[in-house]
Design a protein around this motif. Structure first.
Motif, PDB file in Angstrom:
ATOM      1  N   LYS A  53       6.572 -14.883  -2.137  1.00  0.00           N
ATOM      2  CA  LYS A  53       7.822 -14.336  -2.114  1.00  0.00           C
ATOM      3  C   LYS A  53       8.216 -14.007  -3.300  1.00  0.00           C
ATOM      4  O   LYS A  53       8.989 -12.841  -3.341  1.00  0.00           O
ATOM      5  CB  LYS A  53       8.812 -14.916  -1.230  1.00  0.00           C
ATOM      6  CG  LYS A  53       9.343 -16.209  -1.688  1.00  0.00           C
ATOM      7  CD  LYS A  53      10.214 -16.796  -0.781  1.00  0.00           C
ATOM      8  CE  LYS A  53      10.806 -18.238  -1.462  1.00  0.00           C
ATOM      9  NZ  LYS A  53      11.448 -19.047  -0.455  1.00  0.00           N
ATOM     10  N   ARG A  54       7.961 -14.414  -4.436  1.00  0.00           N
ATOM     11  CA  ARG A  54       8.211 -14.082  -5.805  1.00  0.00           C
ATOM     12  C   ARG A  54       7.717 -12.839  -6.517  1.00  0.00           C
ATOM     13  O   ARG A  54       8.350 -12.148  -7.029  1.00  0.00           O
ATOM     14  CB  ARG A  54       8.356 -15.118  -6.522  1.00  0.00           C
ATOM     15  CG  ARG A  54       8.947 -15.143  -8.113  1.00  0.00           C
ATOM     16  CD  ARG A  54       8.631 -16.233  -9.194  1.00  0.00           C
ATOM     17  NE  ARG A  54       9.544 -17.249  -8.722  1.00  0.00           N
ATOM     18  CZ  ARG A  54       9.198 -18.765  -9.111  1.00  0.00           C
ATOM     19  NH1 ARG A  54       8.572 -18.835  -9.998  1.00  0.00           N
ATOM     20  NH2 ARG A  54      10.243 -19.535  -8.787  1.00  0.00           N
ATOM     21  N   ASN A  55       6.361 -12.792  -6.087  1.00  0.00           N
ATOM     22  CA  ASN A  55       5.681 -11.530  -6.662  1.00  0.00           C
ATOM     23  C   ASN A  55       5.805 -10.429  -5.697  1.00  0.00           C
ATOM     24  O   ASN A  55       5.712  -9.402  -6.199  1.00  0.00           O
ATOM     25  CB  ASN A  55       4.306 -12.092  -6.831  1.00  0.00           C
ATOM     26  CG  ASN A  55       3.903 -13.063  -7.546  1.00  0.00           C
ATOM     27  OD1 ASN A  55       4.688 -13.471  -8.558  1.00  0.00           O
ATOM     28  ND2 ASN A  55       2.751 -13.891  -7.677  1.00  0.00           N
ATOM     29  N   THR A  56       5.792 -10.693  -4.487  1.00  0.00           N
ATOM     30  CA  THR A  56       6.237  -9.436  -3.608  1.00  0.00           C
ATOM     31  C   THR A  56       7.085  -9.845  -2.734  1.00  0.00           C
ATOM     32  O   THR A  56       7.278 -10.170  -1.415  1.00  0.00           O
ATOM     33  CB  THR A  56       4.795  -9.475  -2.640  1.00  0.00           C
ATOM     34  OG1 THR A  56       4.394 -10.654  -2.185  1.00  0.00           O
ATOM     35  CG2 THR A  56       3.643  -8.941  -3.524  1.00  0.00           C
ATOM     36  N   PRO A  57       8.444  -9.321  -3.213  1.00  0.00           N
ATOM     37  CA  PRO A  57       9.538  -9.556  -2.382  1.00  0.00           C
ATOM     38  C   PRO A  57       9.816  -8.681  -1.099  1.00  0.00           C
ATOM     39  O   PRO A  57      10.460  -8.878  -0.180  1.00  0.00           O
ATOM     40  CB  PRO A  57      10.862  -9.232  -3.284  1.00  0.00           C
ATOM     41  CG  PRO A  57      10.082  -8.492  -4.370  1.00  0.00           C
ATOM     42  CD  PRO A  57       8.966  -8.926  -4.452  1.00  0.00           C
ATOM     43  N   ASN A  58       9.437  -7.392  -1.197  1.00  0.00           N
ATOM     44  CA  ASN A  58       9.233  -6.437  -0.137  1.00  0.00           C
ATOM     45  C   ASN A  58       8.192  -6.693   1.065  1.00  0.00           C
ATOM     46  O   ASN A  58       7.311  -7.530   0.777  1.00  0.00           O
ATOM     47  CB  ASN A  58       8.891  -4.972  -0.822  1.00  0.00           C
ATOM     48  CG  ASN A  58       9.884  -4.562  -1.625  1.00  0.00           C
ATOM     49  OD1 ASN A  58      11.213  -5.180  -1.727  1.00  0.00           O
ATOM     50  ND2 ASN A  58       9.417  -3.961  -2.892  1.00  0.00           N
ATOM     51  N   ARG A  59       8.283  -6.041   2.250  1.00  0.00           N
ATOM     52  CA  ARG A  59       7.266  -6.206   3.076  1.00  0.00           C
ATOM     53  C   ARG A  59       6.025  -5.375   2.826  1.00  0.00           C
ATOM     54  O   ARG A  59       6.065  -4.409   2.192  1.00  0.00           O
ATOM     55  CB  ARG A  59       7.900  -5.470   4.268  1.00  0.00           C
ATOM     56  CG  ARG A  59       8.916  -6.267   5.151  1.00  0.00           C
ATOM     57  CD  ARG A  59       9.538  -5.890   6.303  1.00  0.00           C
ATOM     58  NE  ARG A  59      10.651  -6.668   6.628  1.00  0.00           N
ATOM     59  CZ  ARG A  59      11.084  -6.551   7.949  1.00  0.00           C
ATOM     60  NH1 ARG A  59      10.535  -6.306   8.982  1.00  0.00           N
ATOM     61  NH2 ARG A  59      12.265  -7.437   8.278  1.00  0.00           N
ATOM     62  N   ILE A  60       5.042  -6.173   3.277  1.00  0.00           N
ATOM     63  CA  ILE A  60       3.555  -5.518   2.789  1.00  0.00           C
ATOM     64  C   ILE A  60       2.992  -4.920   3.917  1.00  0.00           C
ATOM     65  O   ILE A  60       3.211  -5.283   5.109  1.00  0.00           O
ATOM     66  CB  ILE A  60       2.945  -6.868   2.297  1.00  0.00           C
ATOM     67  CG1 ILE A  60       2.671  -7.949   3.178  1.00  0.00           C
ATOM     68  CG2 ILE A  60       3.202  -7.345   0.939  1.00  0.00           C
ATOM     69  CD1 ILE A  60       1.436  -8.886   2.959  1.00  0.00           C
ATOM     70  N   GLU A  61       1.947  -3.994   3.621  1.00  0.00           N
ATOM     71  CA  GLU A  61       1.199  -3.211   4.772  1.00  0.00           C
ATOM     72  C   GLU A  61      -0.381  -3.670   4.149  1.00  0.00           C
ATOM     73  O   GLU A  61      -0.721  -3.497   2.923  1.00  0.00           O
ATOM     74  CB  GLU A  61       1.404  -2.038   4.513  1.00  0.00           C
ATOM     75  CG  GLU A  61       2.836  -1.456   5.206  1.00  0.00           C
ATOM     76  CD  GLU A  61       3.121  -0.071   5.279  1.00  0.00           C
ATOM     77  OE1 GLU A  61       2.235   0.745   4.743  1.00  0.00           O
ATOM     78  OE2 GLU A  61       4.189   0.230   5.909  1.00  0.00           O
ATOM     79  N   LEU A  62      -1.066  -3.885   5.354  1.00  0.00           N
ATOM     80  CA  LEU A  62      -2.526  -4.272   4.890  1.00  0.00           C
ATOM     81  C   LEU A  62      -3.488  -3.363   5.944  1.00  0.00           C
ATOM     82  O   LEU A  62      -2.766  -3.420   7.007  1.00  0.00           O
ATOM     83  CB  LEU A  62      -2.966  -5.699   4.850  1.00  0.00           C
ATOM     84  CG  LEU A  62      -2.160  -6.496   3.783  1.00  0.00           C
ATOM     85  CD1 LEU A  62      -2.558  -8.273   4.039  1.00  0.00           C
ATOM     86  CD2 LEU A  62      -2.823  -6.109   2.447  1.00  0.00           C
ATOM     87  N   LYS A  63      -4.472  -3.115   5.496  1.00  0.00           N
ATOM     88  CA  LYS A  63      -5.487  -2.612   6.604  1.00  0.00           C
ATOM     89  C   LYS A  63      -6.301  -3.860   7.107  1.00  0.00           C
ATOM     90  O   LYS A  63      -6.900  -4.399   6.253  1.00  0.00           O
ATOM     91  CB  LYS A  63      -6.586  -1.786   6.066  1.00  0.00           C
ATOM     92  CG  LYS A  63      -5.828  -0.233   5.577  1.00  0.00           C
ATOM     93  CD  LYS A  63      -6.816   0.894   5.159  1.00  0.00           C
ATOM     94  CE  LYS A  63      -7.009   1.438   6.655  1.00  0.00           C
ATOM     95  NZ  LYS A  63      -7.941   2.810   6.160  1.00  0.00           N
TER      96      LYS A  63
END
Length: 60
Positions: free
Chosen positions: A34-44
């Motif tokens: 959560k520190r490196n990617t605070p936004n919601r993620i999208e993955l295929k």
């Protein structure tokens, strides 16, 4: 000493299947920092109901 707790468990849900109105849901459980990617993620990821790779978005 305990862990700091930067990694959290998240659920990814298929957005293409939700738009199409088909029954069932394709969900994956994974972790993110959560520190490196605070936004919601999208993955295929692979959707077994639609039988193709689709975009899965993080849900709360």
């Amino acid at each position: 000493m305990g862990k700091k707790g930067n990694r959290i468990q998240i659920i990814l849900e298929c957005i293409e299947q939700k738009k199409s109105g088909m029954g069932g849901t394709s969900r994956y459980v994974t972790t993110k920092n959560k520190r490196n990617t605070p936004n919601r993620i999208e993955l295929k990821k692979y959707n077994s109901i639609l039988r193709k790779h689709t975009i899965h978005k993080e849900i709360k």
